[in-house]
Design an enzyme around this catalytic site. Structure first.
Site, PDB file in Angstrom:
ATOM      1  N   THR A  11      47.321  44.820  28.245  1.00 30.74           N
ATOM      2  CA  THR A  11      48.044  43.447  28.364  1.00 30.74           C
ATOM      3  C   THR A  11      47.848  42.602  27.086  1.00 30.74           C
ATOM      4  OG1 THR A  11      47.702  41.085  29.518  1.00 30.74           O
ATOM      5  CG2 THR A  11      45.754  42.573  29.457  1.00 30.74           C
ATOM      6  N   ASP A  12      48.777  41.866  26.695  1.00 35.02           N
ATOM      7  CA  ASP A  12      48.579  40.786  25.536  1.00 35.02           C
ATOM      8  C   ASP A  12      47.273  40.067  25.389  1.00 35.02           C
ATOM      9  OD1 ASP A  12      49.440  39.058  27.641  1.00 35.02           O
ATOM     10  OD2 ASP A  12      51.171  38.142  26.674  1.00 35.02           O
ATOM     11  N   GLU A  13      46.807  39.850  26.488  1.00 33.61           N
ATOM     12  CA  GLU A  13      45.584  38.933  26.815  1.00 33.61           C
ATOM     13  C   GLU A  13      44.292  39.397  25.960  1.00 33.61           C
ATOM     14  OE1 GLU A  13      44.593  37.080  30.173  1.00 33.61           O
ATOM     15  OE2 GLU A  13      46.517  36.757  30.762  1.00 33.61           O
ATOM     16  N   TYR A  68      48.071  23.544  35.186  1.00 27.59           N
ATOM     17  CA  TYR A  68      46.740  23.547  34.601  1.00 27.59           C
ATOM     18  C   TYR A  68      46.870  22.713  33.505  1.00 27.59           C
ATOM     19  CZ  TYR A  68      45.549  27.441  37.666  1.00 27.59           C
ATOM     20  OH  TYR A  68      45.514  28.322  38.956  1.00 27.59           O
ATOM     21  N   LYS A 103      39.636  44.100  30.199  1.00 24.61           N
ATOM     22  CA  LYS A 103      40.835  44.910  29.840  1.00 24.61           C
ATOM     23  C   LYS A 103      40.663  45.371  28.208  1.00 24.61           C
ATOM     24  CE  LYS A 103      44.223  45.649  31.776  1.00 24.61           C
ATOM     25  NZ  LYS A 103      44.550  46.721  32.729  1.00 24.61           N
ATOM     26  N   TYR A 142      38.865  38.690  32.696  1.00 25.37           N
ATOM     27  CA  TYR A 142      39.789  39.471  32.938  1.00 25.37           C
ATOM     28  C   TYR A 142      40.032  40.254  31.618  1.00 25.37           C
ATOM     29  CZ  TYR A 142      44.714  41.151  33.186  1.00 25.37           C
ATOM     30  OH  TYR A 142      45.529  42.052  33.005  1.00 25.37           O
ATOM     31  N   THR A 196      35.971  47.753  38.376  1.00 24.98           N
ATOM     32  CA  THR A 196      37.318  48.381  38.468  1.00 24.98           C
ATOM     33  C   THR A 196      37.845  48.639  36.861  1.00 24.98           C
ATOM     34  OG1 THR A 196      37.791  47.397  40.563  1.00 24.98           O
ATOM     35  CG2 THR A 196      39.782  48.186  39.344  1.00 24.98           C
ATOM     36  N   ASN A 207      53.697  38.538  29.975  1.00 24.00           N
ATOM     37  CA  ASN A 207      53.768  38.178  31.365  1.00 24.00           C
ATOM     38  C   ASN A 207      54.802  38.823  31.980  1.00 24.00           C
ATOM     39  OD1 ASN A 207      51.847  36.233  30.365  1.00 24.00           O
ATOM     40  ND2 ASN A 207      51.868  35.366  32.317  1.00 24.00           N
ATOM     41  N   ASP A 217      39.348  54.877  45.389  1.00 25.24           N
ATOM     42  CA  ASP A 217      38.851  53.756  44.566  1.00 25.24           C
ATOM     43  C   ASP A 217      38.483  54.348  43.001  1.00 25.24           C
ATOM     44  OD1 ASP A 217      37.224  51.716  43.113  1.00 25.24           O
ATOM     45  OD2 ASP A 217      35.968  51.455  44.860  1.00 25.24           O
ATOM     46  N   ILE A 218      39.164  53.721  42.001  1.00 22.85           N
ATOM     47  CA  ILE A 218      38.932  54.363  40.541  1.00 22.85           C
ATOM     48  C   ILE A 218      37.487  54.224  40.262  1.00 22.85           C
ATOM     49  CG2 ILE A 218      41.420  54.530  39.774  1.00 22.85           C
ATOM     50  CD1 ILE A 218      40.747  51.815  38.093  1.00 22.85           C
TER      51      ILE A 218
HETATM   52  P1  NAD Z   1      48.310  43.998  40.992  1.00 16.24           P
HETATM   53  O1  NAD Z   1      47.202  42.924  40.962  1.00 16.24           O
HETATM   54  O2  NAD Z   1      49.732  43.441  41.530  1.00 16.24           O
HETATM   55  O3  NAD Z   1      48.001  45.314  41.349  1.00 16.24           O
HETATM   56  C1  NAD Z   1      47.022  46.222  41.095  1.00 16.24           C
HETATM   57  C2  NAD Z   1      46.753  47.310  42.012  1.00 16.24           C
HETATM   58  O4  NAD Z   1      45.805  47.955  41.832  1.00 16.24           O
HETATM   59  C3  NAD Z   1      46.833  47.130  43.453  1.00 16.24           C
HETATM   60  O5  NAD Z   1      47.823  47.858  44.081  1.00 16.24           O
HETATM   61  C4  NAD Z   1      45.340  47.426  43.604  1.00 16.24           C
HETATM   62  O6  NAD Z   1      45.248  47.860  45.338  1.00 16.24           O
HETATM   63  C5  NAD Z   1      44.978  48.442  42.712  1.00 16.24           C
HETATM   64  N1  NAD Z   1      43.516  48.530  42.613  1.00 16.24           N
HETATM   65  C6  NAD Z   1      42.923  47.322  42.120  1.00 16.24           C
HETATM   66  N2  NAD Z   1      41.543  47.807  41.992  1.00 16.24           N
HETATM   67  C7  NAD Z   1      41.572  49.235  42.394  1.00 16.24           C
HETATM   68  C8  NAD Z   1      40.605  50.257  42.568  1.00 16.24           C
HETATM   69  N3  NAD Z   1      39.406  49.872  42.029  1.00 16.24           N
HETATM   70  N4  NAD Z   1      40.913  51.665  42.632  1.00 16.24           N
HETATM   71  C9  NAD Z   1      42.121  51.800  43.062  1.00 16.24           C
HETATM   72  N5  NAD Z   1      43.163  50.773  42.837  1.00 16.24           N
HETATM   73  C10 NAD Z   1      42.864  49.645  42.713  1.00 16.24           C
HETATM   74  O7  NAD Z   1      48.626  44.050  39.441  1.00 16.24           O
HETATM   75  P2  NAD Z   1      49.936  44.269  38.243  1.00 16.24           P
HETATM   76  O8  NAD Z   1      50.279  42.883  37.920  1.00 16.24           O
HETATM   77  O9  NAD Z   1      51.021  45.215  38.993  1.00 16.24           O
HETATM   78  O10 NAD Z   1      49.159  44.698  37.123  1.00 16.24           O
HETATM   79  C11 NAD Z   1      49.083  46.237  36.791  1.00 16.24           C
HETATM   80  C12 NAD Z   1      48.425  46.466  35.385  1.00 16.24           C
HETATM   81  O11 NAD Z   1      49.409  46.067  34.375  1.00 16.24           O
HETATM   82  C13 NAD Z   1      47.356  45.883  35.266  1.00 16.24           C
HETATM   83  O12 NAD Z   1      46.368  46.853  34.722  1.00 16.24           O
HETATM   84  C14 NAD Z   1      47.356  44.742  34.624  1.00 16.24           C
HETATM   85  O13 NAD Z   1      46.275  44.498  33.580  1.00 16.24           O
HETATM   86  C15 NAD Z   1      48.651  44.943  33.609  1.00 16.24           C
HETATM   87  N6  NAD Z   1      49.452  44.004  33.332  1.00 16.24           N
HETATM   88  C16 NAD Z   1      49.949  42.992  34.111  1.00 16.24           C
HETATM   89  C17 NAD Z   1      50.805  42.110  33.752  1.00 16.24           C
HETATM   90  C18 NAD Z   1      51.500  41.045  34.721  1.00 16.24           C
HETATM   91  O14 NAD Z   1      51.940  40.251  34.125  1.00 16.24           O
HETATM   92  N7  NAD Z   1      51.092  41.141  36.007  1.00 16.24           N
HETATM   93  C19 NAD Z   1      51.296  42.008  32.313  1.00 16.24           C
HETATM   94  C20 NAD Z   1      50.721  42.777  31.416  1.00 16.24           C
HETATM   95  C21 NAD Z   1      49.907  43.944  31.790  1.00 16.24           C
HETATM   96  O1  DAU Z   2      49.983  37.978  29.730  1.00 14.41           O
HETATM   97  C1  DAU Z   2      49.741  39.074  30.563  1.00 14.41           C
HETATM   98  C2  DAU Z   2      49.090  38.651  31.635  1.00 14.41           C
HETATM   99  O2  DAU Z   2      49.633  37.682  32.542  1.00 14.41           O
HETATM  100  C3  DAU Z   2      48.362  39.769  32.797  1.00 14.41           C
HETATM  101  O3  DAU Z   2      47.596  40.447  31.897  1.00 14.41           O
HETATM  102  C4  DAU Z   2      47.592  39.223  33.921  1.00 14.41           C
HETATM  103  O4  DAU Z   2      47.368  40.315  35.026  1.00 14.41           O
HETATM  104  C5  DAU Z   2      48.795  38.468  34.789  1.00 14.41           C
HETATM  105  O5  DAU Z   2      48.095  37.550  35.897  1.00 14.41           O
HETATM  106  C6  DAU Z   2      49.110  37.064  33.820  1.00 14.41           C
HETATM  107  O6  DAU Z   2      48.017  36.465  33.172  1.00 14.41           O
HETATM  108  P1  DAU Z   2      48.357  34.924  33.165  1.00 14.41           P
HETATM  109  O7  DAU Z   2      47.150  34.126  33.058  1.00 14.41           O
HETATM  110  O8  DAU Z   2      49.261  34.405  31.932  1.00 14.41           O
HETATM  111  O9  DAU Z   2      49.211  34.383  34.494  1.00 14.41           O
HETATM  112  P2  DAU Z   2      49.268  33.474  35.610  1.00 14.41           P
HETATM  113  O10 DAU Z   2      50.333  33.742  36.451  1.00 14.41           O
HETATM  114  O11 DAU Z   2      47.938  33.323  36.300  1.00 14.41           O
HETATM  115  O12 DAU Z   2      49.255  32.117  34.591  1.00 14.41           O
HETATM  116  C7  DAU Z   2      50.506  31.985  33.885  1.00 14.41           C
HETATM  117  C8  DAU Z   2      50.276  30.433  33.218  1.00 14.41           C
HETATM  118  O13 DAU Z   2      50.477  29.262  34.341  1.00 14.41           O
HETATM  119  C9  DAU Z   2      48.823  30.383  32.630  1.00 14.41           C
HETATM  120  O14 DAU Z   2      49.108  29.465  31.556  1.00 14.41           O
HETATM  121  C10 DAU Z   2      48.174  29.498  33.586  1.00 14.41           C
HETATM  122  C11 DAU Z   2      49.321  28.645  34.396  1.00 14.41           C
HETATM  123  N1  DAU Z   2      49.296  28.315  35.685  1.00 14.41           N
HETATM  124  C12 DAU Z   2      48.994  29.465  36.766  1.00 14.41           C
HETATM  125  C13 DAU Z   2      48.846  29.044  37.987  1.00 14.41           C
HETATM  126  C14 DAU Z   2      48.796  30.376  38.952  1.00 14.41           C
HETATM  127  C15 DAU Z   2      49.146  27.049  36.184  1.00 14.41           C
HETATM  128  O15 DAU Z   2      49.309  26.310  35.542  1.00 14.41           O
HETATM  129  N2  DAU Z   2      49.186  26.724  37.608  1.00 14.41           N
HETATM  130  C16 DAU Z   2      48.871  27.522  38.644  1.00 14.41           C
HETATM  131  O16 DAU Z   2      48.900  27.573  39.808  1.00 14.41           O
END
Ligand code: NAD
Ligand code: DAU
Length: 335
Positions: free
Chosen positions: A123-125, A207, A154, A150, A98, A179, A57-58
């Site tokens: 992330t862009d968020e 949503y 970040k 979230y 975390t 995304n 765990d980090i």
């Molecule tokens: P994910 O939720 O699929 O995976 C997260 C991983 O981190 C998992 O393997 C989980 O077990 C591990 N983890 C969680 N808490 C932990 C802890 N306390 N110690 C050790 N490991 C832990 O996430 P993802 O979508 O692969 O995102 C990875 C990274 O990229 C994140 O930092 C996220 O903010 C960033 N990111 C995601 C997106 C996206 O669209 N998914 C876009 C931009 C940035």
């Molecule tokens: O932009 C990067 C981010 O993208 C990452 O940092 C996050 O880890 C990742 O989860 C993602 O965040 P979003 O909130 O943009 O992703 P999500 O897939 O949850 O939602 C995408 C869009 O769709 C958002 O406008 C919310 C909408 N949505 C999502 C779900 C799950 C719906 O309308 N209905 C849904 O059921």
């Protein structure tokens, strides 16, 4: 030259895709996955890949330090995080633990062991919301203005990372991406969630008015960008990554339904997400100019490949969905 890389969160969606890509480019690199395997972490995501695994765990300072002491990594990439916005609205505390405390533990050990490069995956968020009808893009110097817990966690982590550069000269880098979509994404995020729902002939809950815009990038393009920054990025710098592939959520829902041969009547509109950012879009000129990175995987092709992957891996999806049942219920009730 061969490198030893500690990859925190390597068993998740982007981490596992990054590991597959890196092993293809650098088969001789030693990859150490440090992951606590939350609901989102899954070693099946890494099947067939060579790596060392630490179940840790980090947010556990001692476990982190032990991993650095034992493996002495030269590079560190931190993917580990709680990543789902809706979960952060329901329960923010673990996001602080975390995403912020965990990152600080990694920074501290990276400093102590004098790593060559520490890359934080962000992330862009963190930049907040571009709003409606806007032609703006987030740049690396756009002020951080996060809206949901979230995004706040970040942004806090990014500021900690930057502070270790300013204060201790830790050789850090930060990437901020839009995304992602692709194989191994947990079916709570829009695209895999909607594929899963449509296949079960369940409604697709959009949503609000469904017109929020996200910029979608294939995960393998993100992995390519991360590896470029890890190897060649300028120390202390932030790099934005994006696909210039903006779509409203309704467009995504309609594309998926059409490709799956399902009726558009499955679309429903439900109460909006709290603090729902309207539009994200990246200016990714810096990474293009400095490192020559541009996206290579077009949405029109790779959305088909992604759907195909989910159709061929129904068991994987169902196992994930089982772990998320309580969350689905909590998130969708009374909306
Ligand atoms: P994910 O939720 O699929 O995976 C997260 C991983 O981190 C998992 O393997 C989980 O077990 C591990 N983890 C969680 N808490 C932990 C802890 N306390 N110690 C050790 N490991 C832990 O996430 P993802 O979508 O692969 O995102 C990875 C990274 O990229 C994140 O930092 C996220 O903010 C960033 N990111 C995601 C997106 C996206 O669209 N998914 C876009 C931009 C940035
Ligand atoms: O932009 C990067 C981010 O993208 C990452 O940092 C996050 O880890 C990742 O989860 C993602 O965040 P979003 O909130 O943009 O992703 P999500 O897939 O949850 O939602 C995408 C869009 O769709 C958002 O406008 C919310 C909408 N949505 C999502 C779900 C799950 C719906 O309308 N209905 C849904 O059921």
């Amino acid at each position: 030259m061969s490198k030893k890389v500690l990859i925190a969160g390597g068993a998740g969606f982007i981490g596992s895709n990054f590991i597959r890509h890196t092993k293809e480019v650098h088969p001789d690199w030693e990859l150490i996955v440090f992951d606590v395997l939350t609901y989102a972490g899954n070693l099946e995501n890494l099947e067939g890949v060579e790596y060392k695994f630490i179940n840790g765990d980090i947010a556990d300072e001692k476990a982190v330090e032990q991993a650095f002491e034992t493996h002495k990594p030269e590079y560190v990439v931190n993917f580990a995080a709680e990543t789902h916005v809706d979960r952060s609205i329901l329960g923010p505390k673990v996001f602080l633990r975390t995403n912020v405390e965990g990152t600080q533990n990694l920074l501290e050990s990276a400093k102590k062991h004098k790593v060559e490069r520490y890359l934080q995956i962000s992330t862009d968020e963190v930049y907040g919301d571009l709003g409606d009808n806007s032609n703006d893009f987030f740049r690396e110097d756009t002020p951080l203005d996060p809206n949901c817990p979230y995004a706040a966690s970040k942004a806090a982590a990014d500021i900690f990372v930057r502070s270790y550069y300013e204060t201790y000269k830790l050789p850090i880098l930060i990437t901020r991406c839009t995304n992602n979509y692709g194989p191994y994404q947990f079916p709570e995020k829009l695209i895999p969630f909607f594929i899963f729902r449509a296949l079960n002939n369940e409604t697709l809950p959009l949503y609000g008015d469904g017109k929020n815009i996200r910029d979608w990038l294939f995960v393998r393009d993100h992995a390519r960008a991360i590896l470029s920054v890890l190897e060649r990025g300028a120390i202390g710098e932030v790099y934005n990554i994006g696909g210039h592939n903006e779509k409203t959520n309704i467009e995504i829902a309609e594309i998926l339904l059409e490709k799956l041969g399902k009726s558009k009547d499955l679309i429903t509109f439900i109460k909006d997400r709290k603090a729902h950012d309207r539009r994200y879009a990246m200016d990714a000129l810096k990474i293009k100019k400095e490192l020559g990175w541009t996206p290579e995987f077009p949405f029109e092709v790779w959305i088909d490949e992604t759907i195909e992957w989910y159709l061929s891996n129904k068991k994987w999806v169902e196992n994930c969905a089982k772990k998320a049942e309580d969350f689905y219920q909590q998130n969708l009730q009374n909306r």
